[in-house]
Structures are given as C-alpha cells and as structure tokens.
Write a protein that holds these residues in place. Structure first.
Motif, PDB file in Angstrom:
ATOM      1  N   VAL A   1       0.840  -1.197   0.000  1.00 21.51           N
ATOM      2  CA  VAL A   1       0.000   0.000   0.000  1.00 21.51           C
ATOM      3  C   VAL A   1       0.874   1.246   0.000  1.00 21.51           C
ATOM      4  N   GLY A   2       0.625   2.149  -0.927  1.00 21.81           N
ATOM      5  CA  GLY A   2       1.388   3.387  -0.997  1.00 21.81           C
ATOM      6  C   GLY A   2       2.847   3.194  -1.342  1.00 21.81           C
ATOM      7  N   GLY A   3       3.172   2.114  -2.023  1.00 19.20           N
ATOM      8  CA  GLY A   3       4.561   1.862  -2.400  1.00 19.20           C
ATOM      9  C   GLY A   3       5.411   1.265  -1.297  1.00 19.20           C
ATOM     10  N   SER A   4       4.778   0.775  -0.236  1.00 23.26           N
ATOM     11  CA  SER A   4       5.506   0.131   0.859  1.00 23.26           C
ATOM     12  C   SER A   4       5.786  -1.329   0.513  1.00 23.26           C
ATOM     13  N   ASN A   5       6.316  -2.073   1.470  1.00 20.75           N
ATOM     14  CA  ASN A   5       6.596  -3.487   1.243  1.00 20.75           C
ATOM     15  C   ASN A   5       5.311  -4.313   1.319  1.00 20.75           C
ATOM     16  N   ALA A   6       5.345  -5.475   0.692  1.00 18.94           N
ATOM     17  CA  ALA A   6       4.222  -6.409   0.742  1.00 18.94           C
ATOM     18  C   ALA A   6       4.753  -7.827   0.896  1.00 18.94           C
ATOM     19  N   LEU A   7       3.889  -8.691   1.389  1.00 16.64           N
ATOM     20  CA  LEU A   7       4.172 -10.118   1.426  1.00 16.64           C
ATOM     21  C   LEU A   7       3.601 -10.725   0.148  1.00 16.64           C
ATOM     22  N   ALA A   8       4.465 -11.335  -0.660  1.00 17.57           N
ATOM     23  CA  ALA A   8       4.034 -11.912  -1.937  1.00 17.57           C
ATOM     24  C   ALA A   8       4.016 -13.431  -1.831  1.00 17.57           C
ATOM     25  N   ALA A   9       3.027 -14.031  -2.497  1.00 23.26           N
ATOM     26  CA  ALA A   9       2.914 -15.491  -2.511  1.00 23.26           C
ATOM     27  C   ALA A   9       2.793 -15.970  -3.941  1.00 23.26           C
ATOM     28  N   GLY A  10       3.346 -17.145  -4.202  1.00 24.46           N
ATOM     29  CA  GLY A  10       3.417 -17.679  -5.553  1.00 24.46           C
ATOM     30  C   GLY A  10       2.095 -18.171  -6.094  1.00 24.46           C
ATOM     31  N   ARG A  11       2.118 -18.630  -7.340  1.00 30.05           N
ATOM     32  CA  ARG A  11       0.890 -18.959  -8.068  1.00 30.05           C
ATOM     33  C   ARG A  11       0.420 -20.388  -7.776  1.00 30.05           C
ATOM     34  N   SER A  12      -0.066 -20.582  -6.593  1.00 30.55           N
ATOM     35  CA  SER A  12      -0.663 -21.856  -6.210  1.00 30.55           C
ATOM     36  C   SER A  12      -1.544 -21.608  -5.009  1.00 30.55           C
ATOM     37  N   SER A  13      -2.401 -22.557  -4.693  1.00 31.51           N
ATOM     38  CA  SER A  13      -3.159 -22.424  -3.459  1.00 31.51           C
ATOM     39  C   SER A  13      -2.217 -22.626  -2.285  1.00 31.51           C
ATOM     40  N   GLY A  14      -2.497 -21.964  -1.196  1.00 30.44           N
ATOM     41  CA  GLY A  14      -1.625 -22.088  -0.047  1.00 30.44           C
ATOM     42  C   GLY A  14      -2.095 -21.248   1.115  1.00 30.44           C
ATOM     43  N   GLU A  15      -1.216 -21.110   2.103  1.00 28.59           N
ATOM     44  CA  GLU A  15      -1.551 -20.388   3.313  1.00 28.59           C
ATOM     45  C   GLU A  15      -0.369 -19.531   3.764  1.00 28.59           C
ATOM     46  N   LEU A  16      -0.691 -18.331   4.233  1.00 29.29           N
ATOM     47  CA  LEU A  16       0.263 -17.439   4.884  1.00 29.29           C
ATOM     48  C   LEU A  16      -0.146 -17.396   6.346  1.00 29.29           C
TER      49      LEU A  16
END
Length: 202
Positions: free
Chosen positions: A47-62
């Motif tokens: 948000v607003g150019g800050s950091n994000a948690l990215a997850a790959g292209r599969s179903s899963g859980e964070l």
C-alpha cells in the motif's frame, strides 16, 4: 515440577500479528510462515509503495501462530488485511468476487479451519481489496496450537499488506487479572470496544 506462567504485559494480546506492515526487514518477510506455497518480500508492492508479502501462483496459506495466552474463551478479535490479487497469466490486477470464485480469506486454524474474515468486493485505487471479519475464541481454542491464516487458491498471485488481528474485547475477569503492572490501577473503562486503564505509580 510446577512452573508459573510468566507475567505478561497487560497489552500483550492487543495485536497478534507481528510485522503486519512488512516493514520490519528490507529483505525477508520475518515472522511469516507459509504452507503449500512460496513467499517473499516484495519491495514497493504494498500500500502506498511500501513493502508487501508476496505469494506464488498456487493455493496455499500465509500464517502466524497465535500465542496460547491470547486464545482464551471470550477473547474477540477484528481481523483485517489488504490483498491485491493478480492473474498469473496476464500479470494484471483483478477483482476477486467471493460470490462466484474462491477468494483469499482469513481463517483461524487449529484442528479445523474457522472462517474469520471475507474479502470485500470494493477495490481501492491501487488495486487492493480488504479482507475483514471478527472472531471470538471459544473454549475449544484454549489449549490448541492456533494459527492466524490467510488462505488462497485459484492460481492467483497475491500481494498482502497491513495485516492485523486486533483485540476488541475480553471477559471482565481477564481484564482485572491482566493489569499486573508496577503500579496501582485507579480505574478501568471501556472505550471504542477496548479496555483502558488509569494507572498510578507506586
């Protein structure tokens, strides 16, 4: 041998999520764990150019663990997260519609999944949708290994920011017990759904 539980700060359970804004490190998504996917820190994708948690292209859980001290019966939490959903084939941000497809959700995972937050349809100017919900712990959660979890599917890539599991209320008897401070509590009041104290030093 009987060991006493350590005395915790009275606000220990006010916010469960650690590094919810993903700004604690510039290289790693510290405190976050994954299941059935891959995760990384996406700099400038939040948000607003800050950091994000990215997850790959599969179903899963964070996921992050919920401290057992914060899993007591009657504890009510508000769960929120900002999520941008991206089609892995086109790379375009899409609106995920929970009415017709499986969108990212917040669940509390123990021996089973309990839904605790659903994604809204509204998308902000940066393409983020908000997952929001409330959840009250019951007795069955008190001695379980509970986890806050963002679950996703449909082979989407997601970018997650501003994650929170904020304490809204807890039983009155736990409020009184929680003020184990180096001082004397003069008063306890309820404001905006939260308990607040006035403390005098010894």
């Amino acid at each position: 041998i009987v060991m006493d539980e350590p005395t915790l700060p009275y606000d220990f359970c006010d916010e469960i999520i650690r590094n919810g804004d993903l700004e604690e490190s510039s290289t790693e998504p510290v405190h976050w764990q994954q299941f059935r996917t891959s995760i990384w820190l996406a700099r400038g994708k939040g948000v607003g150019g800050s950091n994000a948690l990215a997850a790959g292209r599969s179903s899963g859980e964070l996921t992050q663990p919920i401290p057992i001290q914060c899993s007591k019966e009657g504890y009510t939490y508000e769960d929120t997260a900002k999520v941008r959903v991206v089609d892995h084939q086109t790379g375009q941000t899409v609106v995920c519609d929970h009415r017709i497809e499986r969108c990212p959700v917040i669940t509390i995972r123990t021996h089973r999944f309990v839904h605790a937050g659903r994604m809204g349809l509204e998308q902000d100017s940066e393409g983020f949708q908000t997952i929001r919900g409330t959840f009250t712990m019951t007795g069955k959660f008190e001695r379980s290994g509970n986890h806050f979890t963002i679950s996703f599917a449909n082979n989407y890539r997601i970018f997650v920011d501003n994650v929170s599991m904020r304490l809204l209320s807890k039983p009155v008897e736990d409020v009184a017990a929680s003020f184990s401070l180096d001082g004397e509590v003069e008063s306890v009041t309820v404001r905006d759904g939260l308990f607040h104290s006035s403390v005098a030093s010894k």
